[in-house]
Design an enzyme around this catalytic site. Structure first.
Site, PDB file in Angstrom:
ATOM      1  N   ARG C 103       7.579 -12.690   4.133  1.00 49.22           N
ATOM      2  CA  ARG C 103       6.823 -11.485   3.781  1.00 49.22           C
ATOM      3  C   ARG C 103       5.357 -11.817   3.496  1.00 49.22           C
ATOM      4  O   ARG C 103       4.446 -11.095   3.902  1.00 49.22           O
ATOM      5  CB  ARG C 103       7.512 -10.793   2.588  1.00 49.22           C
ATOM      6  CG  ARG C 103       6.883  -9.573   2.005  1.00 49.22           C
ATOM      7  CD  ARG C 103       6.558  -8.394   2.947  1.00 49.22           C
ATOM      8  NE  ARG C 103       7.402  -8.162   4.053  1.00 49.22           N
ATOM      9  CZ  ARG C 103       6.941  -7.890   5.281  1.00 49.22           C
ATOM     10  NH1 ARG C 103       5.638  -7.785   5.515  1.00 49.22           N
ATOM     11  NH2 ARG C 103       7.760  -7.728   6.284  1.00 49.22           N
ATOM     12  N   LYS C 138     -17.511  -3.652   1.831  1.00 48.17           N
ATOM     13  CA  LYS C 138     -16.369  -2.827   1.412  1.00 48.17           C
ATOM     14  C   LYS C 138     -15.068  -3.514   1.820  1.00 48.17           C
ATOM     15  O   LYS C 138     -14.339  -3.033   2.700  1.00 48.17           O
ATOM     16  CB  LYS C 138     -16.488  -1.430   2.020  1.00 48.17           C
ATOM     17  CG  LYS C 138     -17.732  -0.692   1.535  1.00 48.17           C
ATOM     18  CD  LYS C 138     -17.848   0.704   2.120  1.00 48.17           C
ATOM     19  CE  LYS C 138     -19.119   1.397   1.584  1.00 48.17           C
ATOM     20  NZ  LYS C 138     -19.345   2.715   2.199  1.00 48.17           N
ATOM     21  N   LYS C 170     -31.512  -0.539  -1.639  1.00 52.26           N
ATOM     22  CA  LYS C 170     -30.951   0.804  -1.446  1.00 52.26           C
ATOM     23  C   LYS C 170     -31.727   1.828  -2.266  1.00 52.26           C
ATOM     24  O   LYS C 170     -32.640   1.488  -3.017  1.00 52.26           O
ATOM     25  CB  LYS C 170     -29.481   0.797  -1.857  1.00 52.26           C
ATOM     26  CG  LYS C 170     -28.643  -0.167  -1.031  1.00 52.26           C
ATOM     27  CD  LYS C 170     -27.175   0.111  -1.244  1.00 52.26           C
ATOM     28  CE  LYS C 170     -26.347  -0.857  -0.405  1.00 52.26           C
ATOM     29  NZ  LYS C 170     -24.911  -0.628  -0.568  1.00 52.26           N
TER      30      LYS C 170
END
Lengths: 286, 286, 286, 286, 286, 286
Positions: C103, C138, C170
């Protein structure tokens, strides 16, 4: 600076120093509740770095310690100079805890301030020139983030933080890749749009090859004499950042700077700078 | 030396250097399967330490690397001197892996050999005298075990490995404990039968008090001039080990040794010894 | 890729899955010495990533396992496509160990191959255009290095590995710094010569201000429509790398690419790509 | 939920993102003492999970940050739905620290809320039926505890936390053990009185064998069509918990639930749920 | 005692006990905000150790818990005896958190108090004799620092904390070194001036050889009967510390002490002392 | 058993024992290349557990050591009895490494074999009865997985591995939840279909309430006398597993078993079993 990194360094230092036995001297000779006040003092003039690491050491063993920082590295980008005898910080807290933490705090302060002081010395030596001091990856294993910051506090600039920040093509890469041009071309693709590409060259011929491959972002002019450096700067003509390296000392750095290079990288400020002599003066018990 | 300690240091160094990005230069410029042979070479004469750490770095990234150590610190208690240009070890293995590991391996070798070389220099300066060089706890956070071993390889002896090995009563402990005698008495109980007790003294008066309290195992004669040291050695008359400390340099160490002390402790061999210049010469690809 | 990073991820996954109790099912039902052979199979077409992580999982629990990788990510920079039903690797080893590791191995393979497959899909959609796919920060906490590599294997390029690689200014940075120009100027000093500076802009006015401040290395054109992007590319006129971002999907990416931008950054390839369905078929016991 | 687990995940995320260099953009552009206020906002409707992880990220970098949670996962067992544009939490604190922590906090919030939202979607689809949604061990390495909690917050139930909680006998175990009966018998002894035994079956014949072996606590009906599931539920007749699994999607889940099974396990809610789009809106500096 | 060591032990205990699932019982049955007050009570008379570890466990899960320690090990060198039924500490805090931490706290308190109680029992048995009880390195892996401290709290003295504190030459070292004399001589050089040298001897002949080699700091008289010990003490005549060891029990220890030895080392106080029965009585909810 | 868990325990034990100084005795007295052969011998009869941990200790310090295990715990579920004087394993390897690892290996073997031996003693005492011995969560912090396995090797069964495996509702949970019925009802929902629910009861009245709430999977009959236990077993009438607990000793266990309970849980087999005396006999150098 990320305090988790600082704390991790301090915890490892305590693990080494305290082991299974702890500070048997302080436990034996200092009554459990006694308190002391003291000053961390620079024994010689220098630029201080590592104040947050020292504070972390004292706080980890005495979470009620009162600390007033008299000079610091918390928020400033270029370092603060302290005279010989000058106070770095004042402490008031649990006597056992502060005596136990003392050596760990001083080891970090002395080491990092040594780096900041060495960097500041070189920076002062080339004041007025275009060049800035920059460091290398020749750092002490486990302390890189703190040492890089000490360089900044001493007025230097940082080269790569690690192998993933930027490409630096050296002689062995060139030899294996089959030349400067193929090395640069492959590196550009791998670097993408957010990482710079620098190429190390030993001669003006290599420099011309590098420039011909579409100038890389920077060229590292390794072990060239001042006259060669000046000629290299002329050749580059602003198409790439120029960086001189190779055995540069306090004696030779002005000549290097006079060549007009943009950066001068110096390994010894991180691997061989002597520690700044800093000590703890206990002032009044209680 | 415990290899788990060495491996832990090397893994942390790789974590710093490789981060999330890895060695983007070698991945871009060096074909995945290519191999190189090379030599690790001392650029200057010195005593080598850290060979096992360097080998560990190369092996962690290339478990099939072939290494032949030409000089070493594996098994010898006092260090091996290498001439400038002398070979430390030979390597043959995966090109990418060895270039990625190079800086980590050299940082450790250079730092630790610098300590061994500095120690050996001081030891040579006092050859013929009774005194032996010993180190302090002024070590680099995270590297103490390796630095202490480098001191041994340079011909020095180790002072405490940490705060739990032995008692060292300093001025602050004495002040808080209310005098040398109560400090020694409490320390003896805490130390039990397996740990020594040393007392730091600044003056002959303090020394007499320490001896009167039942001589401790050792006395640290701090910042005394050679004449004072000689007088102290006379006073002690073999009842305790004598150790001189305090700003001792290559220039002053012979005078200190001539005083007849048993040990001379020197902080700068661990906190300020310059790195030994050691590099990797890639010889033949493949 | 640094195997220490891979191993660390796998060890943490085992710590979660095995806890104190271990695999009680396999210990109960599978005799201790029994062996199995099996194939890891992609149930659907996709690009495979994470083969080294899967191998690491099986080897950590069975150091004698024999693995033959049929497709892979070890050495290739762009990924290998496997058809639905295609074999990723073959295994032969201790039955208990392989069933226990199954797994963990499949979770890593499926997750990373999902990212590579999503990236490859977008890359294919814009083939013929100048633009390349790039990722963002991200990523899934703890898996960034592996996910960034999966993006490369899918034919994408990597944006920053972390906050220290490059400057990305930013909107909030601009607001606090008091404008685009002061933000860029301060950032350039901090970045030094080895780190790039990118500025995020939302409008053509902001873009002009950024270019006027001495063009940064790259401009991130955020949430602009294709016509705006095309106009921005024209304005930039090669003075900076152009990158489009903001909610770009498989449906809209061709229009974005047609604008002429250099890079298109897409967050969802790392945070929302569905796992590729990959399973283990046990073939013959023994 | 154990905060040590949450903090460990956040620390690893910071280690990835901050590396040696830290957040060079914020350090360059944001004055050291400046403060900001902001809101974490869901850009789309969903069920929120991971609020404690987000808070932990902000607090680790700014221990004085003020946070007011507007919706949460601290204390509730089923999740809280937020509309698109809805506020998750409000922040006020050190500008540098909060901007540095932003991506780590949002990555965790978005990933975990994506899982909670996907789970809630499936749970809503089968409202009125007996069945409950349950997850699998197909989780992201390193995030299992957080992902399992997100499933609960979305209204799902947890299957095994790891291999030691309960026995789940699958096809390979049965093949190696020599049949369903011996596998169940051995598993019961190993499981003792505090762990359940579930058996995976593909056919009604296998189901009958499992029931004949003394019904296990649960049967996993794998890849059966709704009609087969209904027949299986009838056969079991309350003697074991019934669980359906295998490629179940939002489209097919109602038919599965209509079969009367007790649980429906769905792997994709943890391995392939898209992240919920959540962002930080900085409102007023200071 | 170094709280970082204590916290590390407690964190590992929580990792074992909480795993991925956490305390599902308390989460299910105890409302999130409920509070309890309780007392930790010794069910039998004994000497308490581990109070700081227990407090750490409660505080890690509830940082607002109020604890008042009624008896303790924080500051005292010899332990505090509590009667059966006596209160160790009082708690008031979050109900879930305290019930989750209960077992971890009690496991540490019971184990360490068992060691302190066993030590105190032996120490009481030989009161009036010169001898002091000392421990060995036969400790529980991971708990040595805490167990050594528990020995001190029970009135015992500590032997070595680890292999680096002092030299202890045993039969195998002697055999390989080629005799007692060469073993002692080599050990003295390695030990330097800050570490003691002890030699284990089985017979009076070996003892004479050890004394003839220049007496070591201590001699470990292994498995000698009381008459032999008395003869050994006489032979040593104050030239070294004498330590008896080997299967000494509460029944035989007085005879051993009567021989006049300085220390009696007992392995079972750390490896086989039964835990002291200590429990939590919840007094009033809220 | 997961070898990563075993290795982690051994590495922590070495960190404690080796610290910064390492094994100064062996380094001083044993020539670097010398080899020894030896046997690990049980000094008393017992059941052996921890062989893999002992092997791991020797292998970590000497990766070329040859070990032949004469009795073992690798593959067997119930433990192997060794007579006093019986050999556990034979070793041949590097002398320094094996002497350094000796104490760590023996500490683990002795502790774990003590647990297995105590368990086996109780299991033998109730042979012929229905009841099986089971352990508790009263384990040594950091060693739970190994101790649980030792219980199995001694012929016992394992209760919960941690707080997440199963629900165990105790008196405090019942008091806070407002009764047995609401506690069980909430616990069932939280437990889902893969975790059992056990309730602790002190009286037959409580037992009836628990059964009336829909019988839980198991009932823990705490501190009941044999007659009460027999009555409880009768009341339960097979509707739940019955477990007796509370101060059960070798003297009282037969009476408890005669009551007909299914399990008897005994805390002292993990927290207070004396270590089995096991030593290393070095046979021939080389």
């Amino acid at each position: 600076m990320n305090q988790a990194t600082v704390e991790d360094v301090v915890r490892r230092a305590f693990a080494e120093d305290l082991g299974c036995g702890g500070d048997i001297t302080s436990e034996a000779t200092v009554p459990a509740g006694s308190r002391i006040a003291g000053r961390i003092v620079a024994r010689r003039e220098g630029v201080i770095a590592g104040v947050d690491a020292a504070c972390c050491a004292f706080r980890l063993l005495d979470d009620g310690v009162e600390i007033s920082v008299e000079c610091g590295d918390g928020e400033r980008v270029d370092g603060e100079r302290v005279d010989g005898g000058g106070t770095v910080l004042r402490l008031h807290g649990n006597a056992r805890a502060l005596l136990t933490a003392e050596r760990t705090a001083l080891n970090l302060l002395g080491h990092l301030s040594g780096i900041a002081t060495a960097t500041a010395g070189l920076a002062a030596a080339i004041e007025g020139y275009r060049a800035r001091i920059t460091c290398t990856r020749k750092t002490t294993p486990g302390l890189r983030a703190l040492e890089k910051r000490a360089v900044r506090l001493g007025g230097g600039s940082n080269h790569r933080f690690g192998l993933g920040d930027a490409v630096l093509i050296k002689d062995n890469h060139i030899a294996i890749a089959g030349g400067i041009r193929p090395a640069i071309e492959r590196a550009r693709i791998a670097a993408g749009h957010m990482r710079k590409v620098e190429v190390e060259v030993d001669t003006l011929e290599q420099l011309e090859q590098a420039l011909a491959a579409g100038p890389p972002d920077a060229v590292l002019l390794d072990n060239m004499r001042p006259a060669g450096l000046a000629r290299a700067v002329e050749l580059v003509a602003g198409r790439a950042t120029t960086e001189a390296s190779g055995g540069i000392t306090a004696e030779t750095i002005q000549d290097v700077a006079a060549s007009g290079v943009d950066y001068i990288s110096v390994g010894w400020i991180t691997h061989s700078a002597p520690a700044l002599d800093i000590g703890l003066d206990v002032e009044t018990p209680g």
